[in-house]
Write a protein that holds these residues in place. Sequence first.
Motif, PDB file in Angstrom:
ATOM      1  N   ALA A 125       0.988  -3.591  10.134  1.00 19.91           N
ATOM      2  CA  ALA A 125       0.167  -3.311   8.707  1.00 19.91           C
ATOM      3  C   ALA A 125       0.589  -3.191   7.195  1.00 19.91           C
ATOM      4  O   ALA A 125       1.177  -3.628   5.947  1.00 19.91           O
ATOM      5  CB  ALA A 125      -0.959  -3.171   9.191  1.00 19.91           C
ATOM      6  N   LEU A 126       1.000  -1.725   7.407  1.00 19.60           N
ATOM      7  CA  LEU A 126       1.658  -0.413   6.776  1.00 19.60           C
ATOM      8  C   LEU A 126       2.819  -1.453   5.733  1.00 19.60           C
ATOM      9  O   LEU A 126       2.556  -1.973   4.817  1.00 19.60           O
ATOM     10  CB  LEU A 126       1.947   0.657   7.109  1.00 19.60           C
ATOM     11  N   ALA A 127       3.875  -2.065   7.017  1.00 21.85           N
ATOM     12  CA  ALA A 127       5.117  -2.936   5.915  1.00 21.85           C
ATOM     13  C   ALA A 127       5.061  -3.896   5.326  1.00 21.85           C
ATOM     14  O   ALA A 127       5.411  -4.418   4.319  1.00 21.85           O
ATOM     15  CB  ALA A 127       6.140  -2.571   7.140  1.00 21.85           C
ATOM     16  N   LEU A 128       3.930  -4.884   6.452  1.00 21.16           N
ATOM     17  CA  LEU A 128       3.431  -6.424   5.627  1.00 21.16           C
ATOM     18  C   LEU A 128       2.871  -5.495   3.962  1.00 21.16           C
ATOM     19  O   LEU A 128       3.182  -6.299   3.160  1.00 21.16           O
ATOM     20  CB  LEU A 128       2.576  -6.736   5.986  1.00 21.16           C
ATOM     21  N   LEU A 129       2.299  -4.644   3.971  1.00 19.06           N
ATOM     22  CA  LEU A 129       1.377  -3.957   2.632  1.00 19.06           C
ATOM     23  C   LEU A 129       2.757  -3.636   1.052  1.00 19.06           C
ATOM     24  O   LEU A 129       2.136  -3.956   0.643  1.00 19.06           O
ATOM     25  CB  LEU A 129       0.569  -2.883   2.651  1.00 19.06           C
ATOM     26  N   SER A 130       3.252  -2.990   2.378  1.00 18.43           N
ATOM     27  CA  SER A 130       4.492  -2.878   1.278  1.00 18.43           C
ATOM     28  C   SER A 130       5.374  -3.557   0.745  1.00 18.43           C
ATOM     29  O   SER A 130       6.045  -3.413  -0.226  1.00 18.43           O
ATOM     30  CB  SER A 130       5.420  -1.701   2.436  1.00 18.43           C
ATOM     31  N   ALA A 131       6.275  -4.467   1.876  1.00 19.80           N
ATOM     32  CA  ALA A 131       6.524  -5.894   1.407  1.00 19.80           C
ATOM     33  C   ALA A 131       5.461  -6.758   0.344  1.00 19.80           C
ATOM     34  O   ALA A 131       5.814  -7.915   0.121  1.00 19.80           O
ATOM     35  CB  ALA A 131       6.578  -6.604   2.675  1.00 19.80           C
ATOM     36  N   SER A 132       4.546  -6.130   0.398  1.00 19.79           N
ATOM     37  CA  SER A 132       3.720  -7.512  -0.669  1.00 19.79           C
ATOM     38  C   SER A 132       2.788  -8.564  -0.292  1.00 19.79           C
ATOM     39  O   SER A 132       3.194  -9.521  -0.911  1.00 19.79           O
ATOM     40  CB  SER A 132       4.410  -7.549  -2.444  1.00 19.79           C
ATOM     41  N   VAL A 234      -1.937   3.958   1.818  1.00 23.49           N
ATOM     42  CA  VAL A 234      -1.412   2.931   0.742  1.00 23.49           C
ATOM     43  C   VAL A 234      -1.613   4.049  -0.732  1.00 23.49           C
ATOM     44  O   VAL A 234      -1.100   3.865  -1.896  1.00 23.49           O
ATOM     45  CB  VAL A 234      -2.074   1.298   1.151  1.00 23.49           C
ATOM     46  N   GLN A 235      -3.307   4.546  -1.077  1.00 22.82           N
ATOM     47  CA  GLN A 235      -3.160   5.255  -2.127  1.00 22.82           C
ATOM     48  C   GLN A 235      -1.551   6.293  -2.237  1.00 22.82           C
ATOM     49  O   GLN A 235      -1.815   6.365  -3.948  1.00 22.82           O
ATOM     50  CB  GLN A 235      -5.031   5.404  -1.806  1.00 22.82           C
ATOM     51  N   ASP A 236      -1.787   7.032  -1.415  1.00 19.36           N
ATOM     52  CA  ASP A 236      -0.871   8.166  -2.253  1.00 19.36           C
ATOM     53  C   ASP A 236       0.442   7.078  -2.195  1.00 19.36           C
ATOM     54  O   ASP A 236       1.256   8.204  -3.385  1.00 19.36           O
ATOM     55  CB  ASP A 236      -0.418   9.373  -0.724  1.00 19.36           C
ATOM     56  N   GLN A 237       0.780   6.405  -1.339  1.00 17.35           N
ATOM     57  CA  GLN A 237       2.189   5.524  -1.996  1.00 17.35           C
ATOM     58  C   GLN A 237       2.223   5.053  -3.582  1.00 17.35           C
ATOM     59  O   GLN A 237       2.625   5.119  -5.210  1.00 17.35           O
ATOM     60  CB  GLN A 237       2.437   4.425  -1.289  1.00 17.35           C
ATOM     61  N   ILE A 238       0.825   4.190  -4.139  1.00 19.64           N
ATOM     62  CA  ILE A 238       0.556   3.654  -5.339  1.00 19.64           C
ATOM     63  C   ILE A 238       0.851   5.584  -6.337  1.00 19.64           C
ATOM     64  O   ILE A 238       1.242   4.713  -7.640  1.00 19.64           O
ATOM     65  CB  ILE A 238      -0.285   2.857  -5.200  1.00 19.64           C
ATOM     66  N   HIS A 239      -0.050   6.041  -5.824  1.00 20.69           N
ATOM     67  CA  HIS A 239      -0.360   7.170  -6.867  1.00 20.69           C
ATOM     68  C   HIS A 239       1.367   7.795  -6.892  1.00 20.69           C
ATOM     69  O   HIS A 239       1.680   8.255  -8.449  1.00 20.69           O
ATOM     70  CB  HIS A 239      -0.819   8.499  -6.462  1.00 20.69           C
TER      71      HIS A 239
END
Length: 249
Positions: A125-132, A234-239
């Motif tokens: 799930a995290l990898a899918l979010l990372s790949a948009s 996800v929020q930490d990565q965006i920040h």
Amino acid sequence: MGGPIASLNPLNRADGSASYKCVSTGSNILGSVNAPIELPGRRDALKPEEATIEVFVKPGTAPGGVGERYIEGVIRNALGRLILGRENGYPRRGVVITLAIVGGESVGRGGSYLPLLPALLHTAALALLSASVPLSMTLSATVLAVDSSGEIIREPSVKDAKAATSLHALAFTSKGQLLLNESEGAFDFGTWETVYERALAICHGTSTLSSDGDVAMTENVDSQPLEGVLRDTVQDQIHSEYAWKIDAA
């Protein structure tokens, strides 16, 4: 009990990637996603109106077997309900998810993959979010074992799972709906209901009624709900990626 440790984009040559380590079980998963891509030699398997999802589970340095093929199907079916495969650029294209077990307790030949299933799902799930990759919602999952005395063990080790009377892996959508239910062993419906309530609390927290009448999800007695752990990652990565813009503002 220590919470999981997750990060995004540990790999540079994938469209998206994530790592996920469960401290209690010691499982360490590294995942990558490439999408949308052409699937050479698989034109007969391509879906004309939506994406074709491929999942590969790599058990460390050992070759894959029947157990890996089975759990790949379970993960593919669960993620297929989340991925918006009809979005622009995805029909007749592939979404390839590779999950490598790079540390922790390994699953022996013929062993159960249920103890590792939540970590595999979270990594995917995290990898899918990372790949948009467009998703309709996200997920959170946990595994529970029931021993001979009826005690429920959260995120059991491979050794605990082998000694358990029954083993249950459950996943919920971000809307609190049951997404996946995989169980092994002997149990009755009352035991499953107890497991379900405990799993829902682990993934989403326990519901409380505030003074203004609104229902809010709070942290459960074990630790922060898993849904919050994934959201914080996800929020930490965006920040970190947009810190320069936030500081400039």
